[in-house]
Enzyme design. Structure first.
Site, PDB file in Angstrom:
ATOM      1  CE1 TYR A 180      -3.954   2.227   0.956  1.00  0.00           C
ATOM      2  CE2 TYR A 180      -2.368   2.119   2.552  1.00  0.00           C
ATOM      3  CZ  TYR A 180      -3.895   2.748   2.530  1.00  0.00           C
ATOM      4  OH  TYR A 180      -5.255   3.992   2.558  1.00  0.00           O
ATOM      5  CE  LYS A 209      -9.277   1.313   3.084  1.00  0.00           C
ATOM      6  NZ  LYS A 209      -7.636   0.895   2.959  1.00  0.00           N
TER       7      LYS A 209
HETATM    8  C1  LIG Z   1      -6.999   1.241   3.333  1.00  0.00           C
HETATM    9  C2  LIG Z   1      -6.077   0.804   3.073  1.00  0.00           C
HETATM   10  C3  LIG Z   1      -4.565   0.842   4.528  1.00  0.00           C
HETATM   11  C4  LIG Z   1      -4.970   2.378   5.186  1.00  0.00           C
HETATM   12  O1  LIG Z   1      -6.708   2.506   6.181  1.00  0.00           O
HETATM   13  P1  LIG Z   1      -6.611   3.888   6.467  1.00  0.00           P
HETATM   14  O2  LIG Z   1      -7.530   3.192   7.426  1.00  0.00           O
HETATM   15  O3  LIG Z   1      -6.879   4.070   5.463  1.00  0.00           O
HETATM   16  O4  LIG Z   1      -5.953   4.135   6.843  1.00  0.00           O
HETATM   17  C5  LIG Z   1      -4.483   0.030   4.512  1.00  0.00           C
HETATM   18  N1  LIG Z   1      -3.693  -0.580   4.427  1.00  0.00           N
HETATM   19  C6  LIG Z   1      -4.372  -1.191   2.795  1.00  0.00           C
HETATM   20  C7  LIG Z   1      -4.572  -2.128   2.459  1.00  0.00           C
HETATM   21  C8  LIG Z   1      -5.497  -0.478   2.730  1.00  0.00           C
HETATM   22  O5  LIG Z   1      -6.406  -1.017   1.491  1.00  0.00           O
END
Ligand SMILES: *Cc1c(COP(=O)(O)O)cnc(C)c1O
Length: 403
Positions: free
Chosen positions: A117, A214
């Protein structure tokens, strides 16, 4: 009492029962939202005793967590086989950065999967560098190069599977075995599969990190992250988070717990729809490559089948010989797909992405691909009807081809 820590239950049952012990929720299905900074003690002896204990699940002071947050942490731990505990963070990135800060010291070297990421890369190149931690990016599909990348000072390996945007599946058991032999700790960003789809600790990882923003939240209305680990690393994570002052709001913790209850059915449904759409895209003339480990015959499918027990709605595809203008015509014509970052919510999203600026060692276009096949789109498939989403994409392709 709904304890929920009984490993004999199936995952779907445990999603319902975890984190509902009597300590957190007496005579109520969901733990109450303890909106509180201050815990009051019975007397001085009580105060002294609690301070000395500093135990999980205790309401000591708001920053250490009130019962709502402990209920969520306990639920996530119960869903992560091999974990002794879970630390909550105010975002997924805070979890990644917090875990890295907890395991690394000045002078250490961190190996980062080249398809991690982008903000993870930035943390390595920015914050960690200022603290005297060096980083090297490696291609997680190349085990030999990975092994060769270690030096005496390599302390940790940051993995992610599937790779961010480009969706490669690496051999986690093989990578973590090498890391362990070299005395390095393996951290994994397991946001895509969650503990339901991939048992990170069981496959050799030491620390499993998830952006709860997510799939766990699942409704695009909260930001949160978590890191789970066995006893040794959990202690380090917990201490690090306490020293950094990380805390999540009890309201968000309650939302995350609510999301967790339906995560299993959401992921199952979204995986089904995503696979159908991936197969449909694979047959389109305008599409050069579909990048989904769930697609039979697709890249990474065999490893995904070997190591994973589930998928989700997130995958990518590459247009055949088009440019950015054509790609934008397609995306702009979509009605049901929002254009946005994030993913894992109930709503479908489409995102154009360009890989060149965020890869150091992995080639894009990939080896064997046409040079002109490089403009890609990531889809996050939500809970809409599959036929409606395919009709929307059909319109998108028509708009692209009209231009
Ligand atoms: C979105 C995401 C993050 C970070 O999460 P946030 O809550 O937006 O900080 C980390 N790793 C992956 C693979 C992501 O898609």
């Amino acid at each position: 009492m709904a304890g929920g820590n009984d490993d004999s239950y199936a995952r779907s049952t445990r999603l319902v029962t975890v984190g509902r012990s009597g300590d957190f929720a007496d005579n109520v299905v969901n733990p109450p939202i303890w909106r509180a900074s201050t815990h009051l003690y019975a007397n001085c002896a009580d105060l002294k005793a609690r301070k000395a204990r500093n135990e999980d699940g205790q309401f000591f002071y708001g920053r250490r967590g009130a019962p709502t947050q402990w209920a969520l942490a306990q639920a996530l731990t119960a869903l992560e086989p091999g974990a002794a505990g879970t630390v909550l963070y105010p975002s997924g990135l805070a979890a990644l950065a917090g875990a890295l800060l907890a395991v690394l010291r000045s002078g250490d070297v961190l190996l980062v999967a080249d398809n991690a990421y982008e903000p993870t890369r930035n943390t390595a190149m920015g914050l960690l560098k200022t603290f005297g931690v060096e980083h090297r990016f490696f291609d997680p599909l190349d085990l030999e190069a990975f092994e060769a990348a270690f030096c005496d000072r390599t302390r940790a390996v940051m993995l992610e599977v599937p790779g961010s945007l480009t969706m490669e599946v690496c051999d986690i058991p093989a990578l973590t075995r090498i890391a362990r032999d070299k005395g390095a700790v393996s951290l994994i960003d397991n946001t895509w599969a969650t503990s339901l789809g991939f048992e990170a600790l069981g496959h050799g990882c030491d620390i499993a990190i998830t952006a709860l923003t997510k799939h766990v939240g699942g409704h695009s209305d909260l930001m949160m992250g978590a890191a789970s680990a066995g006893e040794r690393w959990y202690r380090r994570l917990r201490l690090g988070a306490q020293q950094l002052g990380h805390v999540v709001s009890p309201d968000d913790a309650a939302l995350a717990l609510r999301g967790l209850r339906t995560m299993g059915v959401r992921l199952e449904q979204q995986s089904k729809t995503a696979l159908a759409i991936a197969q449909w895209l694979d047959d389109r003339d305008e599409v050069a490559h579909v990048l989904s480990p769930m697609l039979p015959g697709g890249p990474g499918h065999n490893l995904w089948q070997r190591d994973f027990t589930g998928g989700c709605g997130l995958f990518s595809f590459v247009l055949k010989g088009r440019d950015d203008v054509a790609r934008c015509r397609l995306i702009d014509a979509l009605q049901l797909f929002g254009i946005g970052y994030s993913w894992g919510g109930f709503e479908s999203l489409a995102l154009p992405f360009d890989v060149d600026p965020i890869r150091s060692t992995m080639a894009w276009p990939k080896e064997g691909w046409g040079l002109e096949d490089r403009f890609a789109i990531r889809l996050s498939i939500g809970l809409e009807d599959k036929g409606d989403l395919i009709a929307d994409l059909t319109n998108g392709f028509a708009a692209m081809n009209e231009g």
